[in-house]
Design a protein around this motif. Structure first.
Motif, PDB file in Angstrom:
ATOM      1  N   GLU A  63       0.823  -1.209   0.000  1.00  0.00           N
ATOM      2  CA  GLU A  63       0.000   0.000   0.000  1.00  0.00           C
ATOM      3  C   GLU A  63       0.857   1.258   0.000  1.00  0.00           C
ATOM      4  OE1 GLU A  63      -3.330  -2.122   2.789  1.00  0.00           O
ATOM      5  OE2 GLU A  63      -1.208  -2.016   3.271  1.00  0.00           O
ATOM      6  N   LEU A  64       1.944   1.231   0.760  1.00  0.00           N
ATOM      7  CA  LEU A  64       2.825   2.393   0.813  1.00  0.00           C
ATOM      8  C   LEU A  64       3.469   2.663  -0.541  1.00  0.00           C
ATOM      9  CD1 LEU A  64       4.559   1.698   4.237  1.00  0.00           C
ATOM     10  CD2 LEU A  64       2.948   3.544   3.743  1.00  0.00           C
ATOM     11  N   ALA A  65       3.885   1.617  -1.215  1.00  0.00           N
ATOM     12  CA  ALA A  65       4.564   1.787  -2.492  1.00  0.00           C
ATOM     13  C   ALA A  65       3.675   2.479  -3.513  1.00  0.00           C
ATOM     14  CB  ALA A  65       5.016   0.431  -3.020  1.00  0.00           C
ATOM     15  N   ASP A  66       2.403   2.194  -3.474  1.00  0.00           N
ATOM     16  CA  ASP A  66       1.483   2.812  -4.418  1.00  0.00           C
ATOM     17  C   ASP A  66       1.301   4.304  -4.144  1.00  0.00           C
ATOM     18  OD1 ASP A  66       1.066   0.459  -5.763  1.00  0.00           O
ATOM     19  OD2 ASP A  66      -0.711  -0.095  -4.591  1.00  0.00           O
ATOM     20  N   ASP A  67       1.391   4.692  -2.866  1.00  0.00           N
ATOM     21  CA  ASP A  67       1.078   6.080  -2.504  1.00  0.00           C
ATOM     22  C   ASP A  67       2.299   6.990  -2.383  1.00  0.00           C
ATOM     23  OD1 ASP A  67      -1.572   4.893  -1.837  1.00  0.00           O
ATOM     24  OD2 ASP A  67      -1.923   6.875  -0.986  1.00  0.00           O
ATOM     25  N   LEU A  68       3.459   6.438  -2.108  1.00  0.00           N
ATOM     26  CA  LEU A  68       4.634   7.270  -1.831  1.00  0.00           C
ATOM     27  C   LEU A  68       4.970   8.288  -2.917  1.00  0.00           C
ATOM     28  CD1 LEU A  68       7.082   4.835  -0.021  1.00  0.00           C
ATOM     29  CD2 LEU A  68       6.299   7.059   0.809  1.00  0.00           C
ATOM     30  N   PRO A  69       4.823   7.985  -4.195  1.00  0.00           N
ATOM     31  CA  PRO A  69       5.212   8.978  -5.206  1.00  0.00           C
ATOM     32  C   PRO A  69       4.434  10.281  -5.133  1.00  0.00           C
ATOM     33  CG  PRO A  69       5.048   6.790  -6.192  1.00  0.00           C
ATOM     34  CD  PRO A  69       4.472   6.689  -4.813  1.00  0.00           C
ATOM     35  N   ARG A  70       3.310  10.277  -4.449  1.00  0.00           N
ATOM     36  CA  ARG A  70       2.495  11.499  -4.376  1.00  0.00           C
ATOM     37  C   ARG A  70       2.944  12.458  -3.284  1.00  0.00           C
ATOM     38  NH1 ARG A  70      -2.359  11.517  -2.927  1.00  0.00           N
ATOM     39  NH2 ARG A  70      -2.522   9.596  -1.726  1.00  0.00           N
ATOM     40  N   TYR A  71       3.932  12.078  -2.486  1.00  0.00           N
ATOM     41  CA  TYR A  71       4.300  12.873  -1.310  1.00  0.00           C
ATOM     42  C   TYR A  71       5.689  13.483  -1.444  1.00  0.00           C
ATOM     43  CZ  TYR A  71       0.152  10.918   0.812  1.00  0.00           C
ATOM     44  OH  TYR A  71      -1.151  10.588   1.082  1.00  0.00           O
ATOM     45  N   GLN A  72       5.816  14.686  -0.900  1.00  0.00           N
ATOM     46  CA  GLN A  72       7.099  15.393  -0.918  1.00  0.00           C
ATOM     47  C   GLN A  72       7.942  15.114   0.327  1.00  0.00           C
ATOM     48  OE1 GLN A  72       4.087  17.221  -1.911  1.00  0.00           O
ATOM     49  NE2 GLN A  72       4.795  16.316  -3.838  1.00  0.00           N
ATOM     50  N   ALA A  73       7.329  14.525   1.342  1.00  0.00           N
ATOM     51  CA  ALA A  73       8.069  14.216   2.574  1.00  0.00           C
ATOM     52  C   ALA A  73       7.432  13.003   3.232  1.00  0.00           C
ATOM     53  CB  ALA A  73       8.063  15.403   3.540  1.00  0.00           C
ATOM     54  N   LEU A  74       8.289  12.215   3.876  1.00  0.00           N
ATOM     55  CA  LEU A  74       7.855  11.036   4.612  1.00  0.00           C
ATOM     56  C   LEU A  74       8.401  11.127   6.026  1.00  0.00           C
ATOM     57  CD1 LEU A  74       6.744   8.071   4.797  1.00  0.00           C
ATOM     58  CD2 LEU A  74       8.982   7.324   3.940  1.00  0.00           C
ATOM     59  N   LEU A  75       7.552  10.837   7.010  1.00  0.00           N
ATOM     60  CA  LEU A  75       7.976  10.752   8.407  1.00  0.00           C
ATOM     61  C   LEU A  75       7.706   9.347   8.900  1.00  0.00           C
ATOM     62  CD1 LEU A  75       8.787  11.691  11.255  1.00  0.00           C
ATOM     63  CD2 LEU A  75       6.499  12.699  11.502  1.00  0.00           C
ATOM     64  N   ILE A  76       8.735   8.716   9.451  1.00  0.00           N
ATOM     65  CA  ILE A  76       8.629   7.356   9.956  1.00  0.00           C
ATOM     66  C   ILE A  76       9.016   7.313  11.425  1.00  0.00           C
ATOM     67  CG2 ILE A  76       9.525   4.997   9.773  1.00  0.00           C
ATOM     68  CD1 ILE A  76      10.113   5.490   6.869  1.00  0.00           C
ATOM     69  N   GLY A  77       8.141   6.752  12.270  1.00  0.00           N
ATOM     70  CA  GLY A  77       8.606   6.404  13.601  1.00  0.00           C
ATOM     71  C   GLY A  77       7.810   6.777  14.814  1.00  0.00           C
ATOM     72  N   PRO A  78       7.161   7.954  14.901  1.00  0.00           N
ATOM     73  CA  PRO A  78       6.510   8.316  16.161  1.00  0.00           C
ATOM     74  C   PRO A  78       5.494   7.267  16.609  1.00  0.00           C
ATOM     75  CG  PRO A  78       6.686  10.242  14.758  1.00  0.00           C
ATOM     76  CD  PRO A  78       7.104   9.055  13.924  1.00  0.00           C
TER      77      PRO A  78
END
Length: 546
Positions: free
Chosen positions: A321-336
């Motif tokens: 699911e992430l792979a399909d959506d990631l190209p649409r975003y300018q920033a990713l935050l992982i972890g909180p």
């Protein structure tokens, strides 16, 4: 008194800067004269009136003592009643002779073995000027430790007695702020020429009081000598992303936040809101469906439910699911609040190409699907990524993790415990600026080493120091807000290092507002959220913020 140059140097860098000034035609006597005059000016500005009042000047044997003698001369000329208390300064030089011409009271520590003369001077003085030790001195011992202890004890009893330290409080290590034995407790520290690193790092910061810089005419500075800067409002203002009147939400970028678990749904909420409150156009939370049922999300946050493993932990199947959506975003935050379940660990390691079960054809990319059949995996490049909290802990569990991240595409935001795990050490060295700088250069990523003094380090060696110690920020979730803010600024087009610097400043400014409104205790991370846009507004409006 404050200089426009927010540079911060080690003792060696300061010596090099002074030597360079002398090589360009200045002289040591001129540098010392300007330093001492600057100290006197600061004393008269901050502690007036001094006319006719006792000023006790503690004079050591080195250049710091020379600065103190110059300051004493200027204060005597301004009408103060100067008392010189000399420790191991036996040589009669031009500065001591010039002071003696003003006929001050002069006492030598060698003639005051029981400390009675020092005690008497401390009872009448309204100001103590600390010129005992300079930047290269060893920790105080024996008689010097006794002098410092007496000054601190009297200062603690007399609310009308103030202490000014020249360059750095005697007893504080100039490079890392350590206090090995005892140190002067100052109300004001006047840095001559440039700030010394030790006055920004704890515990030294707690001894230094208010900080000002007395310019001494160093002239053009070699950037290699001054790669650390103190974070100021002027610097932060220059990094603010534009907000054109005709913009739409797409102009301000999209942030995808991969966060939250059954135990920590609130961390995901705070991170998303932090990104929103610094101006990101759209924020999406990617998390498990069970977390979504628990989280009280702002209505403006969009959702990307992803596959879960056991007990609601986000699992490796979420990568599809992430792979399909990631190209649409300018920033990713992982972890909180992500948790450290094995299923989540597997997902994070796969995201960064760190899993050893599946082969990797590219470094730092998302790989989707099994590769045992030798079919090339579907790949999608990660956007610029902020890694925080459990994202860092999960990374640290993989050997050689930093060798596989995409170069200069991540901001890592560890607190000291997380930094120890990332480095694989039991304790961090006291010089946290060096720790952050070396890590950023080795990992080739931007590092935000959080603490009472926060250090932002770039892969190219730049370091920015934010000495915004604030007990109100010592609360759960504060770091989640910061991580979200940095991601939100990246989405708006800020470079990774600039976003980290600006995010730290805005987070600190919001914390200062919360402390002013609510006090040291009881502030919660959610209180920072409405104050972030106020901090941005104030930064834009107040061109004089330092």
């Amino acid at each position: 008194m404050e200089t426009d140059l927010p540079f911060v140097v080690t003792a060696a860098q300061m010596r090099a800067a002074e030597e360079a000034a002398v090589a360009r035609g200045d002289d040591w006597a001129g540098l010392m004269e300007r330093a001492g005059a600057g100290v006197a000016t600061a004393a008269l500005h901050h502690f007036a009136p001094l006319v006719g009042r006792d000023v006790l000047v503690l004079v050591g044997p080195g250049n710091n003592g020379g600065d103190a003698l110059v300051a004493a001369r200027h204060l005597a000329d301004a009408g103060a009643q100067v008392i010189l208390y000399c420790w191991r300064r036996t040589k009669v030089d031009a500065n001591l002779s010039a002071c003696r011409a003003r006929q001050p009271c002069e006492v030598h520590a060698a003639d005051d073995t029981d400390g009675k003369l020092l005690s008497a001077a401390l009872q009448t003085a309204v100001l103590v000027i600390d010129g005992l030790l300079g930047t290269g001195a060893r920790p105080p011992q024996a008689d010097l430790a006794a002098i410092i202890t007496m000054v601190n004890e009297v200062r603690s009893r007399r609310t009308d007695l103030r202490v000014l330290s020249i360059d750095i409080p005697s007893g504080v290590a100039a490079d890392d702020g350590r206090v090995a034995t005892v140190a002067i407790k100052a109300d004001l520290t006047v840095a001559t020429g440039l700030l010394k690193r030790g006055v920004l790092l704890w515990p030294g910061r707690g001894y230094a009081g208010t900080l000002v810089v007395a310019p001494i005419g160093l002239g053009a500075l070699d950037g290699a000598l001054t790669m650390s800067t103190r974070l100021t409002g002027a610097q932060a203002r220059s990094l603010l992303p534009a907000r054109p009147a005709d913009a739409h939400k797409g102009v301000f970028g999209k942030v995808l936040v991969l966060a939250g678990s059954i135990n920590y749904p609130g961390a995901a909420v705070l991170a998303c809101a932090g990104a929103q409150r610094v101006g990101a156009g759209l924020v999406t939370l990617a998390t498990g469906r069970n977390v979504l049922a628990l989280a009280s999300l702002p209505p403006e946050v969009t959702l990307l439910p992803v596959a879960e493993g056991d007990w609601g932990a986000i699992g490796p199947a979420a990568i599809e699911e992430l792979a399909d959506d990631l190209p649409r975003y300018q920033a990713l935050l992982i972890g909180p609040g992500l948790g450290q379940a094995e299923a989540t660990r597997s997902l994070v390691l796969r995201l960064f190409g760190l899993d050893q079960v599946r082969s990797r054809t590219r470094v730092g990319f998302v790989a989707v699907g099994e590769t045992e059949d030798h079919t090339p995996p579907h790949t999608v490049e990660l956007p610029p990524t902020v890694i925080d909290a459990d994202g860092l802990n999960l990374l640290a569990s993989a050997h050689g993790w930093f060798e596989r991240l995409p170069l200069e595409r991540c901001v890592l935001t560890p607190h000291p415990g997380e930094m120890r795990r990332l480095l694989g050490v039991e304790e961090l060295p006291p010089d946290v600026v060096a720790v952050a700088a070396e890590a950023a250069q080795r990992w080739r990523q931007t590092v935000v080493l959080k603490g009472a003094t926060t250090v932002i380090a770039a892969p190219d060696g730049r370091t920015v120091i934010h000495d915004g110690a604030n007990p109100a920020l010592a609360t759960a979730g504060s770091g989640d807000v910061l991580a979200g803010a940095i991601a939100g600024l990246i989405a708006q087009g800020c470079g990774l290092f600039d976003a980290a610097v600006l995010g730290v400043y805005l987070h600190g400014a919001a914390g200062a507002k919360a402390r002013l409104m609510l006090g040291d205790a009881g502030v919660v991370a959610g209180d920072l959220l409405p104050l972030l846009p106020q901090a941005i507004r104030d930064l834009r409006a107040n061109a004089s913020t330092g």
